[in-house]
Design a protein around this motif. Structure first.
Motif, PDB file in Angstrom:
ATOM      1  N   TYR A  95       0.831  -1.201   0.000  1.00  0.00           N
ATOM      2  CA  TYR A  95       0.000   0.000   0.000  1.00  0.00           C
ATOM      3  C   TYR A  95       0.870   1.257   0.000  1.00  0.00           C
ATOM      4  N   TRP A  96       1.822   1.338   0.939  1.00  0.00           N
ATOM      5  CA  TRP A  96       2.629   2.550   1.053  1.00  0.00           C
ATOM      6  C   TRP A  96       3.629   2.678  -0.077  1.00  0.00           C
ATOM      7  N   THR A  97       4.092   1.572  -0.639  1.00  0.00           N
ATOM      8  CA  THR A  97       4.975   1.640  -1.806  1.00  0.00           C
ATOM      9  C   THR A  97       4.235   2.258  -2.982  1.00  0.00           C
ATOM     10  N   GLY A  98       3.005   1.834  -3.195  1.00  0.00           N
ATOM     11  CA  GLY A  98       2.192   2.410  -4.278  1.00  0.00           C
ATOM     12  C   GLY A  98       1.958   3.894  -4.086  1.00  0.00           C
ATOM     13  N   LYS A  99       1.622   4.294  -2.857  1.00  0.00           N
ATOM     14  CA  LYS A  99       1.371   5.716  -2.581  1.00  0.00           C
ATOM     15  C   LYS A  99       2.654   6.541  -2.772  1.00  0.00           C
ATOM     16  N   ALA A 100       3.789   5.991  -2.331  1.00  0.00           N
ATOM     17  CA  ALA A 100       5.057   6.717  -2.486  1.00  0.00           C
ATOM     18  C   ALA A 100       5.419   6.872  -3.959  1.00  0.00           C
ATOM     19  N   LEU A 101       5.179   5.838  -4.755  1.00  0.00           N
ATOM     20  CA  LEU A 101       5.471   5.934  -6.193  1.00  0.00           C
ATOM     21  C   LEU A 101       4.574   6.968  -6.873  1.00  0.00           C
ATOM     22  N   ILE A 102       3.321   7.024  -6.480  1.00  0.00           N
ATOM     23  CA  ILE A 102       2.410   8.028  -7.044  1.00  0.00           C
ATOM     24  C   ILE A 102       2.877   9.435  -6.661  1.00  0.00           C
ATOM     25  N   ALA A 103       3.261   9.633  -5.390  1.00  0.00           N
ATOM     26  CA  ALA A 103       3.729  10.949  -4.943  1.00  0.00           C
ATOM     27  C   ALA A 103       5.016  11.339  -5.668  1.00  0.00           C
ATOM     28  N   LEU A 104       5.940  10.393  -5.800  1.00  0.00           N
ATOM     29  CA  LEU A 104       7.202  10.672  -6.486  1.00  0.00           C
ATOM     30  C   LEU A 104       6.966  11.027  -7.954  1.00  0.00           C
ATOM     31  N   THR A 105       6.051  10.316  -8.596  1.00  0.00           N
ATOM     32  CA  THR A 105       5.706  10.631  -9.987  1.00  0.00           C
ATOM     33  C   THR A 105       5.134  12.039 -10.092  1.00  0.00           C
ATOM     34  N   GLY A 106       4.290  12.417  -9.155  1.00  0.00           N
ATOM     35  CA  GLY A 106       3.726  13.766  -9.148  1.00  0.00           C
ATOM     36  C   GLY A 106       4.788  14.839  -8.958  1.00  0.00           C
ATOM     37  N   ILE A 107       5.736  14.579  -8.066  1.00  0.00           N
ATOM     38  CA  ILE A 107       6.808  15.549  -7.826  1.00  0.00           C
ATOM     39  C   ILE A 107       7.677  15.696  -9.070  1.00  0.00           C
ATOM     40  N   TYR A 108       8.046  14.557  -9.682  1.00  0.00           N
ATOM     41  CA  TYR A 108       8.852  14.623 -10.905  1.00  0.00           C
ATOM     42  C   TYR A 108       8.108  15.321 -12.043  1.00  0.00           C
ATOM     43  N   ALA A 109       6.824  15.035 -12.189  1.00  0.00           N
ATOM     44  CA  ALA A 109       6.046  15.676 -13.251  1.00  0.00           C
ATOM     45  C   ALA A 109       5.958  17.186 -13.016  1.00  0.00           C
ATOM     46  N   ALA A 111       8.133  19.065 -11.294  1.00  0.00           N
ATOM     47  CA  ALA A 111       9.461  19.653 -11.516  1.00  0.00           C
ATOM     48  C   ALA A 111       9.756  19.764 -13.005  1.00  0.00           C
ATOM     49  N   TYR A 112       9.395  18.737 -13.771  1.00  0.00           N
ATOM     50  CA  TYR A 112       9.608  18.772 -15.222  1.00  0.00           C
ATOM     51  C   TYR A 112       8.806  19.912 -15.853  1.00  0.00           C
ATOM     52  N   TYR A 113       7.551  20.035 -15.449  1.00  0.00           N
ATOM     53  CA  TYR A 113       6.705  21.079 -16.013  1.00  0.00           C
ATOM     54  C   TYR A 113       7.255  22.465 -15.687  1.00  0.00           C
ATOM     55  N   LEU A 114       7.654  22.666 -14.433  1.00  0.00           N
ATOM     56  CA  LEU A 114       8.184  23.978 -14.051  1.00  0.00           C
ATOM     57  C   LEU A 114       9.511  24.284 -14.746  1.00  0.00           C
ATOM     58  N   LYS A 115      10.320  23.259 -14.987  1.00  0.00           N
ATOM     59  CA  LYS A 115      11.624  23.485 -15.610  1.00  0.00           C
ATOM     60  C   LYS A 115      11.500  23.787 -17.106  1.00  0.00           C
ATOM     61  N   TYR A 116      10.648  23.040 -17.817  1.00  0.00           N
ATOM     62  CA  TYR A 116      10.603  23.148 -19.272  1.00  0.00           C
ATOM     63  C   TYR A 116       9.411  23.936 -19.823  1.00  0.00           C
ATOM     64  N   ASN A 117       8.587  24.509 -18.966  1.00  0.00           N
ATOM     65  CA  ASN A 117       7.448  25.296 -19.433  1.00  0.00           C
ATOM     66  C   ASN A 117       7.406  26.657 -18.754  1.00  0.00           C
ATOM     67  N   GLN A 118       8.549  27.316 -18.697  1.00  0.00           N
ATOM     68  CA  GLN A 118       8.595  28.629 -18.075  1.00  0.00           C
ATOM     69  C   GLN A 118       8.071  29.690 -19.040  1.00  0.00           C
TER      70      GLN A 118
END
Length: 165
Positions: A95-109, A111-118
């Motif tokens: 359960y917590w592995t799945g939630k952590a992966l979802i949160a990490l994916t959200g953080i990476y997405a 960061a990517y959006y903020l970096k490449y869509n200024q």
């Protein structure tokens, strides 16, 4: 009857599955061998199974193929951890592995959006990041510090002057 007028059976008439053998007097009158076998099976069926019981057909019915595919990796991990940790702990890890992966994916997405869509001079949309001037108070070196923007065109440049074009 349940409080509030709701029915115990959800509006469906209850049906007795025990038959006439539910009453002790009926059983004492006499039972045929078929009735005895049926009664034995009926009593056995009343025993509750202790512990979690996974029914593969029910799992297939409740989880569509897409859900089964994306759940498969964590299901494999859970199956491997269950003998060592027990079902409940392995499920908690899953359960917590799945939630952590979802949160990490959200953080990476994000960061990517903020970096490449200024927001700069080449586009209308995107995130516009504005940094303030450093504070300069009496007693600091260089007080009173004036703005580094010397021309009116410096105020709305949005990176135009730094472009290599």
């Amino acid at each position: 009857m349940v409080a509030g007028g709701a029915s115990d059976t959800g509006g469906v008439k209850p049906m007795a599955i025990a038959g006439r053998m539910v009453r002790e007097r009926e059983r004492l009158i006499g039972m045929s061998p078929d009735e005895r076998a049926w009664r034995k099976q009926w009593i056995k069926d009343q025993e509750l199974h202790h512990g979690p019981c996974k029914v593969p057909a029910l799992e297939r019915e409740l989880n569509n193929p897409i859900k089964r595919v994306y759940r498969a990796p964590l299901d494999i991990i859970t199956k491997a951890l269950t003998p060592a940790l027990g079902f409940q702990r392995a499920f908690t890890v899953r359960y917590w592995t799945g939630k952590a992966l979802i949160a990490l994916t959200g953080i990476y997405a994000g960061a990517y959006y903020l970096k490449y869509n200024q927001n700069d001079w080449t586009r209308k949309g995107g995130w516009r990041v504005i940094s303030s001037r450093k504070a300069c108070v009496p007693g600091d070196e260089g007080y009173p510090r004036v703005s580094d923007r010397t021309e009116p065109a410096d105020y709305a440049a949005r990176g135009f002057k730094q472009s290599p074009i």
